[in-house]
Design a protein around this motif. Structure first.
Motif, short mmCIF file in Angstrom:
data_model
loop_
_atom_site.label_atom_id
_atom_site.label_comp_id
_atom_site.label_asym_id
_atom_site.label_seq_id
_atom_site.Cartn_x
_atom_site.Cartn_y
_atom_site.Cartn_z
N ALA A 322 0.82 -1.23 0.00
CA ALA A 322 0.00 0.00 0.00
C ALA A 322 0.85 1.27 0.00
CB ALA A 322 -0.97 0.00 1.19
N ARG A 323 2.00 1.24 -0.66
CA ARG A 323 2.82 2.45 -0.73
C ARG A 323 2.10 3.56 -1.48
NH1 ARG A 323 8.80 0.99 -2.65
NH2 ARG A 323 8.84 3.28 -2.73
N HIS A 324 1.44 3.20 -2.58
CA HIS A 324 0.71 4.18 -3.37
C HIS A 324 -0.43 4.78 -2.55
CE1 HIS A 324 -0.90 6.05 -6.98
NE2 HIS A 324 -2.05 5.41 -6.83
N GLU A 325 -1.18 3.92 -1.88
CA GLU A 325 -2.33 4.38 -1.09
C GLU A 325 -1.90 5.17 0.14
OE1 GLU A 325 -3.51 1.24 -3.80
OE2 GLU A 325 -1.91 1.33 -2.29
N SER A 326 -0.78 4.77 0.75
CA SER A 326 -0.31 5.53 1.91
C SER A 326 0.21 6.90 1.49
CB SER A 326 0.77 4.75 2.68
OG SER A 326 1.98 4.68 1.96
N SER A 327 0.81 7.00 0.30
CA SER A 327 1.22 8.31 -0.22
C SER A 327 0.00 9.19 -0.49
CB SER A 327 2.03 8.14 -1.50
OG SER A 327 3.35 7.75 -1.23
N MET A 328 -1.04 8.59 -1.07
CA MET A 328 -2.26 9.36 -1.31
C MET A 328 -2.86 9.82 0.01
SD MET A 328 -4.26 7.69 -4.56
CE MET A 328 -4.54 6.07 -3.83
N ALA A 329 -2.86 8.94 1.01
CA ALA A 329 -3.42 9.30 2.31
C ALA A 329 -2.63 10.42 2.95
CB ALA A 329 -3.45 8.07 3.22
N LYS A 330 -1.30 10.30 2.96
CA LYS A 330 -0.48 11.34 3.58
C LYS A 330 -0.68 12.68 2.89
CE LYS A 330 2.86 13.42 5.87
NZ LYS A 330 3.02 14.65 5.11
N SER A 331 -0.69 12.67 1.56
CA SER A 331 -0.86 13.91 0.81
C SER A 331 -2.23 14.53 1.08
CB SER A 331 -0.70 13.62 -0.69
OG SER A 331 -0.97 14.77 -1.45
N PHE A 332 -3.27 13.73 0.95
CA PHE A 332 -4.63 14.26 1.10
C PHE A 332 -4.94 14.65 2.54
CE2 PHE A 332 -9.14 13.31 2.03
CZ PHE A 332 -9.74 14.28 1.24
N VAL A 333 -4.64 13.76 3.47
CA VAL A 333 -5.02 13.99 4.86
C VAL A 333 -4.27 15.18 5.45
CG1 VAL A 333 -4.99 12.99 7.19
CG2 VAL A 333 -5.73 11.60 5.24
N SER A 334 -2.98 15.29 5.19
CA SER A 334 -2.22 16.40 5.78
C SER A 334 -2.74 17.74 5.27
CB SER A 334 -0.73 16.25 5.47
OG SER A 334 -0.47 16.33 4.09
N GLU A 335 -3.09 17.82 4.01
CA GLU A 335 -3.60 19.07 3.46
C GLU A 335 -5.00 19.39 3.99
OE1 GLU A 335 -1.85 21.20 1.62
OE2 GLU A 335 -0.12 19.84 1.62
N GLU A 336 -5.86 18.38 4.04
CA GLU A 336 -7.24 18.62 4.48
C GLU A 336 -7.32 18.95 5.97
OE1 GLU A 336 -10.16 18.85 2.65
OE2 GLU A 336 -8.63 19.00 1.10
N LEU A 337 -6.52 18.27 6.78
CA LEU A 337 -6.58 18.54 8.21
C LEU A 337 -6.02 19.93 8.53
CD1 LEU A 337 -5.68 15.14 9.90
CD2 LEU A 337 -7.92 16.07 9.28
N PHE A 338 -5.04 20.38 7.75
CA PHE A 338 -4.57 21.75 7.95
C PHE A 338 -5.68 22.75 7.63
CE2 PHE A 338 -2.61 25.65 6.21
CZ PHE A 338 -1.99 26.10 7.37
N LYS A 339 -6.45 22.47 6.58
CA LYS A 339 -7.59 23.35 6.26
C LYS A 339 -8.62 23.34 7.40
CE LYS A 339 -7.17 22.45 1.28
NZ LYS A 339 -7.83 21.78 0.13
N VAL A 340 -8.83 22.16 7.98
CA VAL A 340 -9.75 22.07 9.13
C VAL A 340 -9.27 22.98 10.25
CG1 VAL A 340 -10.58 20.54 10.98
CG2 VAL A 340 -10.60 19.75 8.59
N ALA A 341 -7.98 22.86 10.61
CA ALA A 341 -7.44 23.69 11.69
C ALA A 341 -7.52 25.17 11.35
CB ALA A 341 -6.00 23.27 11.98
N ASP A 342 -7.23 25.51 10.10
CA ASP A 342 -7.28 26.91 9.68
C ASP A 342 -8.69 27.47 9.80
OD1 ASP A 342 -6.03 29.25 8.37
OD2 ASP A 342 -7.38 28.75 6.72
N ARG A 343 -9.68 26.69 9.36
CA ARG A 343 -11.06 27.16 9.48
C ARG A 343 -11.47 27.31 10.94
NH1 ARG A 343 -11.99 24.06 4.36
NH2 ARG A 343 -12.18 22.14 5.59
N CYS A 344 -10.96 26.44 11.80
CA CYS A 344 -11.29 26.55 13.24
C CYS A 344 -10.71 27.83 13.83
CB CYS A 344 -10.79 25.32 13.99
SG CYS A 344 -11.74 23.84 13.64
N VAL A 345 -9.49 28.19 13.44
CA VAL A 345 -8.92 29.47 13.87
C VAL A 345 -9.84 30.60 13.42
CG1 VAL A 345 -7.00 31.08 13.54
CG2 VAL A 345 -6.54 28.64 13.89
#
Length: 389
Positions: A322-345
């Motif tokens: 699952a190297r491909h899927e873990s790369s997709m997860a890391k890329s997508f999740v890190s960006e989306e969760l930062f947006k979540v935190a930014d919106r909460c601020v």
């Protein structure tokens, strides 16, 4: 087929972990031992003992070494619960870099190395580091590795400089990546070495000032000055460091995502409560569409991130790399969760940029998460190469 339902016992354990973190660990977020360089080791040891008393210490470890041998899906559920506080994974001994190092050593280390270097980390008695990143390029591109090792048939001599080495100050178990130069005895190339943190030749120059403060000891600048290691210090085989690093990094990317998903849930819960209770222009903030839409976007993102993590975990539990899927997860999740935190601020307004809540701290830590274990751009580059083959 993929089954998204959780067994009752796993749900109960998730809830127990979350309650432990809320009731016991969250109060330590105001402890002065949580410094600008992360929790110090005295605080870490105190938190570890609290988790040990609750039988929640290093639960991801194999059963034969005192853990519960969690599957990747079970880790996802447990780590998300632990991540409610950035100190939760520290207490439960499932924080980076120790969690990833324990995984690697459990797969590669020989019996003597397990006893000497792995077991003290599993029991929470000492910390570990993975010394790879260098100031002149060996980070996202490990082919630029400049730290060298020579071998005379008996001993290796390592020279070089590393930086952003998480937890270097005070760590006892060291995994060091160096490029073994050509010699008549062993295959050359990038090689991993195991040694003790107090070995002569390991010089910790300083701790860097960074925007995040969730890792014990912060991030150090380290110099190897004629570090002399015996032949048995090799981890795995010489010349195989890049392959072994990938063995570590694929699941480590996911465990970062799991823990930060829990932190993102925390900031969302704080923003929701603020939107319910704070008023503006004659009604609660949450009744204004501008605010409710941000909270809705957060809820959608959290759900998508969880499903992305679980899918990659499910594949790994089925035996896939699952190297491909873990790369997709890391890329997508890190960006989306930062947006979540930014919106909460944004929802919190002025209070969101203060330390009156943990939102500001998690926001900064979440920004750093976008770079851990490879920045988004490197993962997208790898994903793009795969789809174009």
């Amino acid at each position: 087929m993929i089954d998204f339902s959780l067994p009752a016992d796993l749900e109960a354990e998730r809830d127990r972990i979350r309650r432990f973190v809320i009731d016991t660990i969250v109060p330590y977020e105001r402890d002065p031992r949580l410094t600008s360089h992360g929790p110090n080791d005295e605080l870490r040891q105190e938190l570890v003992e609290l988790a040990r008393a609750e039988k929640l210490l290093t639960i991801q470890a194999p059963v034969e070494w005192g853990g519960r041998g969690l599957t990747h899906i079970e880790q996802a559920v447990a780590y998300e619960a632990a991540g409610w506080s950035t100190l939760g994974p520290v207490a439960m001994n499932c924080a980076a870099p120790d969690e990833g190092n324990m995984f690697l050593l459990s797969k590669v280390a020989n019996a003597d190395q397990i006893d000497r270097y792995l077991m003290p980390v599993i029991t929470g008695r000492q910390r570990s580091v993975f010394a790879m990143t260098e100031p002149n390029g060996a980070g996202s591109d490990p082919d630029q590795l400049a730290t060298t090792a020579t071998f005379d048939g008996e001993n290796f001599v390592v020279n070089g400089r590393k930086w952003l080495i998480t937890g270097a100050d005070g760590a006892k178990t060291w995994i060091i990546m160096a490029r073994l130069e050509a010699n008549p005895h062993l295959p050359e190339g990038p090689t991993l070495f195991l040694t003790d943190g107090d070995t002569p030749g390991i010089v910790i120059e300083r701790t860097m000032n960074t925007m995040d403060r969730n890792y014990v000891g912060g991030h150090g600048v380290v110099r190897f000055d004629n570090l002399t290691l015996p032949r048995e210090a090799v981890l795995g085989e010489t010349g195989q460091a890049l392959r072994l690093a990938q063995l570590r990094l694929a699941p480590a990317r996911l465990t970062h995502c799991m823990r930060w998903l829990g932190a993102a849930e925390r900031v969302q819960s704080i923003a929701i409560e603020h939107a319910r209770t704070r008023t503006a222009f004659g009604k609660s903030l949450g009744e204004h569409e501008g605010v409710s839409f941000m909270l809705a976007d957060n809820e959608i993102a959290l759900h998508q991130c969880r499903l992305t993590i679980w899918h990659a975990c499910w594949l790994m539990d089925q035996g896939h790399k699952a190297r491909h899927e873990s790369s997709m997860a890391k890329s997508f999740v890190s960006e989306e969760l930062f947006k979540v935190a930014d919106r909460c601020v944004q929802v919190l307004g002025g209070i969101g940029i203060s330390d009156e809540t943990v939102v500001e701290m998690i926001f900064r830590d979440m920004r750093a998460f976008r770079l851990y274990d490879g920045p988004t751009e490197v993962h997208k580059w790898a994903i793009g190469r795969k789809v174009l083959r």
